[in-house]
Design a protein around this motif. Sequence first.
Motif, short mmCIF file in Angstrom:
data_model
loop_
_atom_site.label_atom_id
_atom_site.label_comp_id
_atom_site.label_asym_id
_atom_site.label_seq_id
_atom_site.Cartn_x
_atom_site.Cartn_y
_atom_site.Cartn_z
N VAL A 1 -3.51 3.48 -1.37
CA VAL A 1 -4.01 2.56 -2.39
C VAL A 1 -2.96 1.47 -2.62
N GLU A 2 -3.39 0.39 -3.25
CA GLU A 2 -2.44 -0.67 -3.58
C GLU A 2 -1.47 -0.16 -4.65
N SER B 1 -4.46 6.73 -9.37
CA SER B 1 -4.90 7.56 -8.25
C SER B 1 -4.30 8.95 -8.30
N GLU C 1 -2.40 0.68 -8.21
CA GLU C 1 -3.37 1.75 -8.41
C GLU C 1 -2.80 3.15 -8.19
N VAL D 1 -8.07 3.35 1.07
CA VAL D 1 -8.39 3.30 2.49
C VAL D 1 -7.80 4.55 3.15
N GLU E 1 -12.89 5.88 -5.29
CA GLU E 1 -13.85 4.76 -5.33
C GLU E 1 -14.80 4.89 -6.51
N TRP F 1 0.85 -1.19 0.00
CA TRP F 1 0.00 0.00 0.00
C TRP F 1 0.89 1.23 0.00
N LYS G 1 -10.99 9.85 -1.13
CA LYS G 1 -11.39 8.43 -1.10
C LYS G 1 -12.62 8.20 -1.95
N LEU H 1 -11.35 2.37 -7.96
CA LEU H 1 -10.15 2.06 -7.19
C LEU H 1 -10.55 1.67 -5.76
N HIS H 2 -9.59 1.22 -4.97
CA HIS H 2 -9.88 0.69 -3.64
C HIS H 2 -9.03 1.39 -2.56
#
Length: 68
Positions: A49-50, A57, A53, A31, A24, A4, A20, A28-29
């Motif tokens: 983000v991972e 992002s 991504e 946190v 989303e 991350w 965020k 994308l994912h």
Amino acid sequence: MSQWKVVFKSGESYQAEIVKDVLEDHGLHPVIVNKKDSSYHFGYFEVHVETHEVLDSMQLIKNEINFE
């Protein structure tokens, strides 16, 4: 396990929430990691983000979000 990366930092929680939500909305994912001290109110909120991504992002944050 995935790595991350931080793509956004802010002292304001609402800005991290906006980032965020925008990420989303584009599939994308993200946190939010709260690094704000609750007693003394210093620190910041990070959006992570991972690794795969990160580029998408950063591009979305640059082109779609303006807090000025």
